[in-house]
Scaffold this motif. Structure first.
Motif, mmCIF file in Angstrom:
data_model
loop_
_atom_site.group_PDB
_atom_site.id
_atom_site.type_symbol
_atom_site.label_atom_id
_atom_site.label_comp_id
_atom_site.label_asym_id
_atom_site.label_seq_id
_atom_site.Cartn_x
_atom_site.Cartn_y
_atom_site.Cartn_z
ATOM 1 N N TRP A 1 0.832 -1.202 0.000
ATOM 2 C CA TRP A 1 0.000 0.000 0.000
ATOM 3 C C TRP A 1 0.872 1.259 0.000
ATOM 4 C CZ3 TRP A 1 -0.574 3.874 3.716
ATOM 5 C CH2 TRP A 1 -1.640 4.748 3.515
ATOM 6 N N LEU A 2 1.927 1.259 0.801
ATOM 7 C CA LEU A 2 2.814 2.424 0.881
ATOM 8 C C LEU A 2 3.563 2.665 -0.422
ATOM 9 C CD1 LEU A 2 4.251 1.970 4.485
ATOM 10 C CD2 LEU A 2 2.738 3.795 3.690
ATOM 11 N N VAL A 3 4.083 1.622 -1.038
ATOM 12 C CA VAL A 3 4.803 1.779 -2.304
ATOM 13 C C VAL A 3 3.832 2.242 -3.395
ATOM 14 C CG1 VAL A 3 6.128 0.594 -4.103
ATOM 15 C CG2 VAL A 3 6.644 0.165 -1.694
ATOM 16 N N THR A 4 2.640 1.661 -3.441
ATOM 17 C CA THR A 4 1.636 2.077 -4.416
ATOM 18 C C THR A 4 1.299 3.554 -4.222
ATOM 19 O OG1 THR A 4 0.699 -0.139 -4.577
ATOM 20 C CG2 THR A 4 -0.727 1.686 -5.247
ATOM 21 N N ARG A 5 1.116 3.954 -2.989
ATOM 22 C CA ARG A 5 0.790 5.347 -2.674
ATOM 23 C C ARG A 5 1.933 6.282 -3.086
ATOM 24 N NH1 ARG A 5 -0.571 7.666 3.291
ATOM 25 N NH2 ARG A 5 -0.754 9.808 2.645
#
Length: 163
Positions: free
Chosen positions: A133-137
């Motif tokens: 989720w963090l990398v996608t964000r």
């Protein structure tokens, strides 16, 4: 450079770009051909995104199966393009990188629009929660901030991006 690890081989099914709205969209006051030319320019990527180097590792003409290496923050990311529609679409997966993810992919589509064109982007990383989720964000945020920079880059030197 950090050690590279193999990522899962993902493709069309990973992003569902054909059935979901784009994650980021930007309208450009230029013809689609100019925006596409900017996407093919390895140096240009370093001028509108926080990348230090982009090297196409396959010869032209580019297409499905093309490879390139992107460097950012001391990390190299090897990419393989799984979809290519000349002048309109390029989509790639992260083949190998030091990133703490299992898989990653991005899809860029250029479409004609009134007064210019629109660049649509889908992207996703899969990893243990919350890393995916963090990398996608982070990818989404970078593209949102970068697309106005890409517009300014093309506006400053339109001759550079004429094909």
């Amino acid at each position: 450079m950090a050690k590279l690890k193999q990522h899962e081989k993902v493709g069309e099914e990973f992003l569902s770009a054909d059935s979901t709205p784009p994650d980021v969209t930007h309208r450009f006051p230029f013809p689609a051909e100019m925006v596409w030319a900017a996407l093919l320019d390895g140096k240009a990527w370093t001028e509108w995104l926080p990348l230090t180097k982009v090297t196409w590792t396959s010869p032209e003409p580019f297409g499905k199966g093309t490879t390139r290496t992107v460097e950012a923050g001391g990390a190299a990311i090897e990419e393989t393009f799984y979809a290519w529609e000349e002048g309109r679409r390029m989509a790639f997966r992260f083949e190998r990188s030091p990133l703490p993810i299992k898989a990653g992919a991005e899809d860029y589509r250029v479409a004609d629009a009134p007064g210019g064109c629109e660049l649509q982007w889908w992207g996703k990383a899969r990893a243990i929660f919350p890393l995916g989720w963090l990398v996608t964000r982070q990818l989404r945020s970078g593209l949102s901030k970068g697309m106005p920079e890409l517009e300014a880059l093309i506006a400053r030197d339109p001759e550079r991006f004429k094909r």
